[in-house]
Design a protein around this motif. Sequence first.
Motif, mmCIF file in Angstrom:
data_model
loop_
_atom_site.group_PDB
_atom_site.id
_atom_site.type_symbol
_atom_site.label_atom_id
_atom_site.label_comp_id
_atom_site.label_asym_id
_atom_site.label_seq_id
_atom_site.Cartn_x
_atom_site.Cartn_y
_atom_site.Cartn_z
ATOM 1 N N THR A 24 0.870 -1.185 -0.066
ATOM 2 C CA THR A 24 -0.189 -0.016 0.261
ATOM 3 C C THR A 24 0.749 1.255 -0.001
ATOM 4 O OG1 THR A 24 -1.654 -1.098 1.386
ATOM 5 C CG2 THR A 24 -1.646 1.291 1.298
ATOM 6 N N LEU A 25 0.728 2.211 -1.065
ATOM 7 C CA LEU A 25 1.098 3.337 -0.973
ATOM 8 C C LEU A 25 0.808 4.281 -0.158
ATOM 9 C CD1 LEU A 25 1.838 3.703 -4.751
ATOM 10 C CD2 LEU A 25 3.430 2.935 -3.166
ATOM 11 N N PRO A 26 1.521 5.416 0.300
ATOM 12 C CA PRO A 26 0.861 6.507 1.202
ATOM 13 C C PRO A 26 -0.335 7.070 0.729
ATOM 14 C CG PRO A 26 3.294 6.825 1.037
ATOM 15 C CD PRO A 26 2.913 5.843 0.128
ATOM 16 N N SER A 27 -0.708 6.954 -0.507
ATOM 17 C CA SER A 27 -1.805 7.592 -1.270
ATOM 18 C C SER A 27 -2.937 6.786 -0.886
ATOM 19 C CB SER A 27 -1.626 7.830 -2.762
ATOM 20 O OG SER A 27 -1.169 6.668 -3.177
ATOM 21 N N GLY A 28 -2.635 5.359 -0.297
ATOM 22 C CA GLY A 28 -3.826 4.778 -0.439
ATOM 23 C C GLY A 28 -4.149 3.604 -1.313
ATOM 24 N N SER A 205 0.298 -8.170 7.391
ATOM 25 C CA SER A 205 0.692 -9.494 7.502
ATOM 26 C C SER A 205 -0.685 -10.380 7.243
ATOM 27 C CB SER A 205 0.964 -9.700 8.837
ATOM 28 O OG SER A 205 -0.092 -9.680 10.009
ATOM 29 N N ARG A 206 -1.853 -9.812 7.410
ATOM 30 C CA ARG A 206 -3.074 -10.606 7.011
ATOM 31 C C ARG A 206 -3.409 -10.344 5.458
ATOM 32 N NH1 ARG A 206 -6.499 -8.670 11.696
ATOM 33 N NH2 ARG A 206 -7.415 -7.415 10.445
ATOM 34 N N TRP A 207 -2.754 -9.449 4.798
ATOM 35 C CA TRP A 207 -3.188 -8.930 3.412
ATOM 36 C C TRP A 207 -4.507 -8.092 3.460
ATOM 37 C CZ3 TRP A 207 -1.163 -13.529 -0.241
ATOM 38 C CH2 TRP A 207 0.228 -13.360 -0.446
ATOM 39 N N ASP A 208 -4.994 -7.469 4.550
ATOM 40 C CA ASP A 208 -6.110 -6.831 4.689
ATOM 41 C C ASP A 208 -6.110 -5.641 3.635
ATOM 42 O OD1 ASP A 208 -8.675 -5.881 5.152
ATOM 43 O OD2 ASP A 208 -8.388 -6.248 7.273
ATOM 44 N N ASP A 209 -6.226 -5.619 2.540
ATOM 45 C CA ASP A 209 -6.176 -4.366 1.797
ATOM 46 C C ASP A 209 -7.151 -3.166 2.094
ATOM 47 O OD1 ASP A 209 -3.906 -5.717 0.633
ATOM 48 O OD2 ASP A 209 -5.010 -6.200 -1.379
ATOM 49 N N ALA A 210 -8.150 -3.720 2.210
ATOM 50 C CA ALA A 210 -9.371 -2.941 2.502
ATOM 51 C C ALA A 210 -9.135 -2.055 3.672
ATOM 52 C CB ALA A 210 -10.570 -3.338 2.331
ATOM 53 N N GLY A 211 -8.944 -3.027 4.871
ATOM 54 C CA GLY A 211 -8.702 -2.427 6.282
ATOM 55 C C GLY A 211 -7.469 -1.450 6.188
ATOM 56 N N ARG A 214 -8.303 1.603 4.464
ATOM 57 C CA ARG A 214 -9.382 2.591 5.549
ATOM 58 C C ARG A 214 -8.705 3.467 6.556
ATOM 59 N NH1 ARG A 214 -13.395 -0.064 9.941
ATOM 60 N NH2 ARG A 214 -14.236 2.067 10.835
ATOM 61 N N LEU A 215 -7.371 2.666 7.286
ATOM 62 C CA LEU A 215 -6.862 3.440 8.314
ATOM 63 C C LEU A 215 -5.871 4.324 7.685
ATOM 64 C CD1 LEU A 215 -6.063 0.501 10.990
ATOM 65 C CD2 LEU A 215 -8.164 2.070 10.623
ATOM 66 N N THR A 216 -5.335 3.945 6.507
ATOM 67 C CA THR A 216 -4.392 5.172 5.849
ATOM 68 C C THR A 216 -5.311 6.190 5.637
ATOM 69 O OG1 THR A 216 -3.182 3.261 4.781
ATOM 70 C CG2 THR A 216 -3.086 5.373 4.046
ATOM 71 N N ILE A 217 -6.404 6.304 5.200
ATOM 72 C CA ILE A 217 -6.963 7.528 4.907
ATOM 73 C C ILE A 217 -7.523 8.360 6.256
ATOM 74 C CG2 ILE A 217 -9.193 8.393 4.049
ATOM 75 C CD1 ILE A 217 -9.293 5.999 1.885
ATOM 76 N N LEU A 218 -7.857 7.586 7.187
ATOM 77 C CA LEU A 218 -7.976 8.091 8.409
ATOM 78 C C LEU A 218 -6.951 8.837 9.042
ATOM 79 C CD1 LEU A 218 -10.462 5.681 10.184
ATOM 80 C CD2 LEU A 218 -10.961 7.786 9.251
ATOM 81 N N TYR A 219 -5.807 7.838 9.016
ATOM 82 C CA TYR A 219 -4.496 8.714 9.628
ATOM 83 C C TYR A 219 -4.153 9.753 8.758
ATOM 84 C CZ TYR A 219 0.393 8.843 9.654
ATOM 85 O OH TYR A 219 1.805 9.436 9.789
#
Length: 232
Positions: A24-28, A205-211, A214-219
């Motif tokens: 995941t890039l910083p852009s999301g 580690s869980r390959w949870d791309d969607a999660g 979500r957190l990257t945008i909130l962060y």
Amino acid sequence: MPTTNQQLWEAVDKTAPEYTEAYTLPSGFVGTSVNASYLIKRATEQFGPLGTGWGYEILEERIDEGAPLNLDADGQPMIMGKTHTIKLRFWYAYENEIAEFIHYGHTPYVYKDAFGIQYDADAPKKTLTDAIKKCLYMLGFAGDVTTGMHKRLPPDPGPNHSAERKRQEAADKAWLDDQARLIEEAETLSDLEALYKGAAIRLKSRWDDAGLRRLTILYAAKKNTLEHAEPA
């Protein structure tokens, strides 16, 4: 023996899922990376050993300067972002002929991420790997990944997986919701960065791309709020 124009591509475009990894890039943006050693092995299977059946030559190596990463009290740039770049000539033996073409590789050398300004001493090695991988992608290696048709290998569900999967999904959702709440309620940049870093490691580690998205945008939103908050 007659061949089709896509014969090489079709011979190498399937990728073993265990050699892929989400990033995941910083852009999301979320993508899939393919293990470099795996690609080199596939090239060796197809063309022969490196240096005999295929190879490369670095034609140019440089450091490209980008945008300022921070400013002094007068608003003047202090540290500039830098990218390490390689121009590569790639060649390979195919159907009793030598073919070649040129591609590029890039790696952030001096950059800024969620944890501050960073310097990557391994940038030259990473740039070479990036250039080789891009060349192999052009020939069709891991074509299912580059065309978006690849699916990463899901975890083995095991016996009685239906009920366990639902329980785990509920637990994962509760944990993710809690992390989102903590990020939104963070009062300092250091607390925010620690929360995001810990959660990101678990999600990757869980390959949870969607999660992770979500957190990257909130962060990013919370960081912007804290950085522009007026001091008490």
